[in-house]
Design an enzyme around this catalytic site. Structure first.
Site, PDB file in Angstrom:
ATOM      1  N   ASP A 119     -29.498  58.401  81.996  1.00 34.88           N
ATOM      2  CA  ASP A 119     -29.230  58.004  83.508  1.00 34.88           C
ATOM      3  C   ASP A 119     -27.779  57.070  83.236  1.00 34.88           C
ATOM      4  OD1 ASP A 119     -29.545  57.975  86.095  1.00 34.88           O
ATOM      5  OD2 ASP A 119     -31.693  57.007  85.842  1.00 34.88           O
ATOM      6  N   ASP A 129     -30.726  61.023  94.099  1.00 33.94           N
ATOM      7  CA  ASP A 129     -31.990  61.424  93.945  1.00 33.94           C
ATOM      8  C   ASP A 129     -32.488  62.545  95.252  1.00 33.94           C
ATOM      9  OD1 ASP A 129     -31.768  59.877  91.762  1.00 33.94           O
ATOM     10  OD2 ASP A 129     -33.517  58.836  92.407  1.00 33.94           O
TER      11      ASP A 129
HETATM   12  C1  GLA Z   1     -32.478  57.462  88.889  1.00 40.49           C
HETATM   13  C2  GLA Z   1     -32.407  58.987  88.410  1.00 40.49           C
HETATM   14  C3  GLA Z   1     -33.807  59.453  88.601  1.00 40.49           C
HETATM   15  C4  GLA Z   1     -34.906  58.765  87.921  1.00 40.49           C
HETATM   16  C5  GLA Z   1     -34.828  57.355  88.261  1.00 40.49           C
HETATM   17  C6  GLA Z   1     -35.761  56.370  87.065  1.00 40.49           C
HETATM   18  O1  GLA Z   1     -32.712  57.331  89.989  1.00 40.49           O
HETATM   19  O2  GLA Z   1     -31.642  59.659  89.174  1.00 40.49           O
HETATM   20  O3  GLA Z   1     -33.841  61.045  88.615  1.00 40.49           O
HETATM   21  O4  GLA Z   1     -34.475  59.256  86.701  1.00 40.49           O
HETATM   22  O5  GLA Z   1     -33.578  56.893  87.931  1.00 40.49           O
HETATM   23  O6  GLA Z   1     -35.513  55.232  87.257  1.00 40.49           O
END
Ligand code: GLA
Length: 401
Positions: free
Chosen positions: A148, A203
């Site tokens: 990430d 997301d």
């Molecule tokens: C980010 C990523 C998500 C998830 C969260 C976890 O937002 O894009 O897919 O992995 O972190 O904290």
């Protein structure tokens, strides 16, 4: 002389390390990830239950392979030697035991971490610990790493992901490397030799076409993601995929919307990573996710990402060239009422300029197979009539007769 040898050795070593693992993710990865449904509320029993469900529900048989634990699997602190430690309450037997269970079912196991100093949920990130963490993953038999981009102040994205790639390579265990920097630095332009898949947006959220703001960032509905990234298809191919994010099938949209979502992720060759609770999934959800005829479109050996043909009058029409001069085609009803389509193939020869392929129903006859209803619909010599419900989809495969 010795010096020259040493230099050559160094050069060769650097060359070997500066590559991702080849031969992995030759088709878009398929699996399950904990985040969409469980957030950081994860534990050993959940992984075991999910692995069991993969087998019991026919998902393994349909091609799903990776079970990936997202954020929240670690203890809040590294140990005194700087090693990552699995949360002792959530994972009392450590991570190797979890990976062993997943492997015993013939499946593969993945973990999450972050290029920053902390993960998005505030657990220890890999910044400055890349090689050490890669060795931990190898020692636990991890097969997949989602990496990430939170808390990465002043880091250069391409460089940071290269460092982790090299660390994984040096640790020696083949790992699918899933880049998750939300498309901020356009990884489709530089990540082909670094990762096997890369997220292309922020997301996902379980809605058809919404944007939900969270201050400095937003979550995106299905069609927002598709519209935002429909033009980067030339970047996708075997071993390197545009990742439209973990799926929201089974997470609250209608069954029709779930089918369309699944059809679109398939035609766009996105990784198919489920994000729902498989222990309580409805029959209809599992029917959608395990539809082998649709999965086969996603997993087609050419690995060509589909493209939009038109989106007139509330109907989205998408196409994807397949092996053996076959094509997949999707019609999605964007309207809030049932529509009747009447598509006259004989009027259209459609070209994929990026990949130099032609669908030529003006000059050839193709058979038509309905992939959700599992039936043959005649051929392209006659126009195709069909009713499509609200936000539902007709997905067909065309094969030259
Ligand atoms: C980010 C990523 C998500 C998830 C969260 C976890 O937002 O894009 O897919 O992995 O972190 O904290």
């Amino acid at each position: 002389m010795k010096k020259i040898f040493a230099l050559i050795l160094l050069f060769v070593t650097v060359q070997i390390q500066a590559q991702k693992f080849d031969g992995l993710a030759e088709t878009p990865p398929m699996g399950w990830n904990s985040w969409n449904t469980f957030g950081t509320n994860i534990n050993e029993q959940l992984v075991k239950d999910i692995a069991d469900k993969f087998v019991e529900l026919g998902l393994k048989d349909a091609g799903y392979e990776y079970i990936v634990l997202d954020d929240g699997w670690m203890a809040k602190e590294r140990d005194e030697n700087g090693n990552l430690v699995p949360d002792p309450v959530k994972f009392p037997n450590g991570m190797k035991a979890v990976a062993d269970y997943v492997h015993s079912k013939g499946l593969k196991f993945g973990l999450y971490n972050c290029a920053g100093a902390q993960t998005c949920a505030g657990y220890p990130g890999s910044r400055g610990y890349e090689y050490q963490d890669a060795r931990s993953y190898a020692s636990w038999d991890v097969d997949y790493l989602k990496y990430d981009w939170c808390n990465t102040e002043k880091l250069n994205a391409e460089g940071a992901y290269m460092t982790m790639r090299d660390a994984l390579k040096a640790a020696g265990r083949p790992v699918v490397f899933s880049i998750c920097e939300w498309g901020d630095n356009e990884p489709w332009k530089w990540a082909k030799d670094i990762g096997h898949l890369w997220r292309v947006t922020g997301d996902i959220i379980n809605c058809w076409d919404c944007e939900v703001g969270h201050g400095s960032w937003s979550s995106w509905g299905i069609w927002k993601i598709i519209d935002m990234r429909k033009d980067i298809r030339s970047a996708a191919g075997p071993g390197h995929w545009n990742d439209l994010d973990m799926m929201e099938v089974g997470n609250g949209m209608t069954d029709a919307e779930d089918r369309s979502h699944f059809a679109m992720w398939s035609i766009m060759t996105s990784p198919l990573i489920m994000g729902n609770d498989l222990r309580s999934a409805t029959k209809e959800t599992i029917k959608t996710l395990s539809n082998k005829e649709v999965v086969a479109i996603n997993q087609d050996e050419l690995g060509i990402q589909g493209f939009r043909f038109t989106n007139e009058n509330g109907i989205e029409i998408w196409l994807k060239p397949l092996a053996n001069n076959a094509w997949a085609m999707v019609f999605v009803n964007m309207k809030n009422e049932e529509v009747e389509i009447d598509f006259d193939f004989a009027k259209h020869d459609i070209g994929d300029d990026v990949h130099g392929r032609m669908l030529e129903p003006k000059h050839n006859v193709y058979s038509i197979r309905d992939l959700f209803n599992h039936k043959n619909l005649g051929d392209t010599s006659k126009s195709m009539k069909a009713k499509i419900g609200v936000h539902d989809v007709l997905m067909i495969k065309l094969e030259k007769k």
